[in-house]
Design a protein around this motif. Structure first.
Motif, PDB file in Angstrom:
ATOM      1  N   LEU A  80      49.969  51.814 -10.866  1.00  0.00           N
ATOM      2  CA  LEU A  80      49.479  52.192  -9.525  1.00  0.00           C
ATOM      3  C   LEU A  80      49.411  53.560 -10.238  1.00  0.00           C
ATOM      4  CD1 LEU A  80      49.501  51.462  -6.517  1.00  0.00           C
ATOM      5  CD2 LEU A  80      51.943  51.900  -6.659  1.00  0.00           C
ATOM      6  N   ASP A  81      48.453  54.252  -9.038  1.00  0.00           N
ATOM      7  CA  ASP A  81      47.521  55.584  -9.135  1.00  0.00           C
ATOM      8  C   ASP A  81      48.735  56.177  -8.417  1.00  0.00           C
ATOM      9  OD1 ASP A  81      46.661  58.365  -8.956  1.00  0.00           O
ATOM     10  OD2 ASP A  81      44.685  57.359  -9.260  1.00  0.00           O
TER      11      ASP A  81
ATOM     12  N   ARG B 230      39.510  46.262 -15.098  1.00  0.00           N
ATOM     13  CA  ARG B 230      39.778  46.859 -14.136  1.00  0.00           C
ATOM     14  C   ARG B 230      40.430  48.223 -14.988  1.00  0.00           C
ATOM     15  NH1 ARG B 230      43.727  46.337 -11.258  1.00  0.00           N
ATOM     16  NH2 ARG B 230      44.465  44.799 -12.566  1.00  0.00           N
ATOM     17  N   ALA B 231      40.506  48.183 -16.088  1.00  0.00           N
ATOM     18  CA  ALA B 231      41.593  49.202 -16.962  1.00  0.00           C
ATOM     19  C   ALA B 231      40.955  49.656 -16.958  1.00  0.00           C
ATOM     20  CB  ALA B 231      42.573  48.293 -17.622  1.00  0.00           C
TER      21      ALA B 231
ATOM     22  N   TRP C 171      42.420  53.208  -1.969  1.00  0.00           N
ATOM     23  CA  TRP C 171      42.818  51.779  -2.858  1.00  0.00           C
ATOM     24  C   TRP C 171      44.034  52.285  -3.364  1.00  0.00           C
ATOM     25  CZ3 TRP C 171      41.782  48.480  -6.779  1.00  0.00           C
ATOM     26  CH2 TRP C 171      41.384  49.648  -7.417  1.00  0.00           C
ATOM     27  N   LEU C 172      45.060  50.671  -3.084  1.00  0.00           N
ATOM     28  CA  LEU C 172      45.681  51.040  -4.090  1.00  0.00           C
ATOM     29  C   LEU C 172      46.324  49.625  -4.536  1.00  0.00           C
ATOM     30  CD1 LEU C 172      49.289  51.685  -1.407  1.00  0.00           C
ATOM     31  CD2 LEU C 172      47.900  53.437  -3.127  1.00  0.00           C
ATOM     32  N   ASP C 173      46.217  50.330  -5.744  1.00  0.00           N
ATOM     33  CA  ASP C 173      45.867  48.590  -6.774  1.00  0.00           C
ATOM     34  C   ASP C 173      46.905  47.429  -7.149  1.00  0.00           C
ATOM     35  OD1 ASP C 173      44.976  46.825  -9.127  1.00  0.00           O
ATOM     36  OD2 ASP C 173      44.589  48.558 -10.388  1.00  0.00           O
ATOM     37  N   VAL C 174      46.874  46.733  -6.891  1.00  0.00           N
ATOM     38  CA  VAL C 174      47.675  45.637  -7.068  1.00  0.00           C
ATOM     39  C   VAL C 174      47.420  44.357  -7.570  1.00  0.00           C
ATOM     40  CG1 VAL C 174      49.790  43.449  -6.133  1.00  0.00           C
ATOM     41  CG2 VAL C 174      49.217  46.582  -5.294  1.00  0.00           C
ATOM     42  N   MET C 175      47.907  43.585  -8.539  1.00  0.00           N
ATOM     43  CA  MET C 175      47.354  42.863  -9.443  1.00  0.00           C
ATOM     44  C   MET C 175      48.615  41.344  -9.333  1.00  0.00           C
ATOM     45  SD  MET C 175      44.888  41.327 -10.687  1.00  0.00           S
ATOM     46  CE  MET C 175      44.367  39.884 -11.978  1.00  0.00           C
TER      47      MET C 175
ATOM     48  N   ASP D  59      56.192  44.925 -12.719  1.00  0.00           N
ATOM     49  CA  ASP D  59      55.630  45.635 -14.129  1.00  0.00           C
ATOM     50  C   ASP D  59      54.531  46.722 -14.629  1.00  0.00           C
ATOM     51  OD1 ASP D  59      57.981  45.132 -15.427  1.00  0.00           O
ATOM     52  OD2 ASP D  59      57.598  43.819 -16.653  1.00  0.00           O
ATOM     53  N   ALA D  60      53.526  45.360 -13.702  1.00  0.00           N
ATOM     54  CA  ALA D  60      52.113  46.042 -13.279  1.00  0.00           C
ATOM     55  C   ALA D  60      51.911  46.853 -12.667  1.00  0.00           C
ATOM     56  CB  ALA D  60      51.030  44.789 -13.322  1.00  0.00           C
ATOM     57  N   LEU D  61      52.781  47.079 -11.716  1.00  0.00           N
ATOM     58  CA  LEU D  61      52.764  47.946 -10.171  1.00  0.00           C
ATOM     59  C   LEU D  61      53.340  49.085 -10.620  1.00  0.00           C
ATOM     60  CD1 LEU D  61      52.138  48.280  -7.432  1.00  0.00           C
ATOM     61  CD2 LEU D  61      54.343  47.918  -6.995  1.00  0.00           C
TER      62      LEU D  61
END
Length: 287
Positions: A143-144, A31-32, A254-258, A137-139
């Motif tokens: 997050l954009d 994804r990155a 869309w908002l990216d959440v992992m 931490d990832a969020l």
């Protein structure tokens, strides 16, 4: 717990940590780097993200055919991510199937200590704590922010906000509904216990907006209802975990959440924080 730290890989360099960390680490790294991949490699990425099970059970030739590239391009794709070749990449996806198919009883058994006895409550607490922290931490780092502002603007102007999220996303939709109710914001939850999902959005249209929450392996019913919202021209903000997710709207908002997991139990920490942010920002701007 799956690592959410993304390490920079050089082509054709073996990274044993990526293999041992498993699918979540590979998925996050993909994804990155997705937006910067060459066209042919992005075709492979799209196929992998849409059909992960096919990668686990297929061959180099079948993946190449699905992605409409040469088999040699598949090998180049794997090496771009620090893997030795297709077999090593396939092993990651096979492990995903094995871990996904475990029952909750098996997941609970995995919590046992090295002596075979039950895990202590403190050990369980530590595991879930670290999974939640990794998710947050990832969020925070990935997050954009521009997309977040666009999402809030879209939702602020909506006549009614529809909320769709089933299965693991259900607790999130319930809490978002609670927040919007307390803030006196008109909304409608789609798909709780009534079994009348289509009826719940009979009046939905372009003047409304929807928040659709879904993560791999993407509940089929969520995807069906998402398509109905699109058909009704309802502006959608998706909360999901992949650029190839089937609930990303045609507008691309869309908002990216992992979310990280602990012994197969996946966190909802980052998703909860994100929807709290959305609800609070909507209410504040509407004032």
């Amino acid at each position: 717990m799956s690592s959410t730290h993304v390490r920079t890989a050089q082509p054709a360099t073996h990274e044993p940590d990526l293999v041992s960390d498993g699918y979540d680490a590979f998925h996050q790294k993909l994804r990155a780097r997705y937006a910067t991949l060459p066209t042919r490699l992005r075709q492979i990425a799209d196929t992998i993200l849409k059909k992960p099970d096919d990668i686990a059970l297929g061959t180099v030739s079948s993946l190449a055919a699905d992605a409409q590239v040469q088999p040699s391009t598949v090998i180049r794709f794997a090496r771009t991510f620090g893997l030795n070749g297709f077999s090593e990449m396939q092993a990651i996806f096979r492990e995903r199937i094995r871990s996904r198919s475990t029952s909750y009883g098996e997941r609970l058994h995995a919590l046992h200590g090295e002596d075979g006895g039950p895990a202590t409550s403190v050990a369980v607490l530590d595991g879930f704590y670290h999974a939640a922290i990794a998710s947050l931490d990832a969020l925070h780092h990935h997050l954009d922010r521009k997309k977040l502002e666009k999402a809030i603007t879209r939702l602020v102007g909506a006549q009614r906000i529809y909320i769709l999220g089933l299965r693991r996303s259900m607790p999130v939709t319930r809490y978002l509904s609670y927040l919007l109710t307390k803030m006196e914001i008109l909304h409608q939850v789609i798909g709780l216990e009534s079994g009348m999902e289509e009826e719940a959005m009979l009046s939905a249209g372009p003047r409304d907006a929807a928040i659709v929450i879904s993560f791999a392996a993407y509940a089929p019913r969520t995807v069906e209802l998402f398509k109905e919202l699109e058909r009704r021209c309802v502006p959608i903000v998706a909360v999901t975990d992949s650029p190839a997710s089937p609930v990303i709207p045609s507008t691309g908002l869309w908002l990216d959440v992992m979310e990280a997991d602990f012994q197969g139990f996946r966190s909802n920490a980052a998703t909860m924080v994100l929807i709290m942010t959305l609800a609070t920002a909507i209410a504040e701007r509407r004032k």
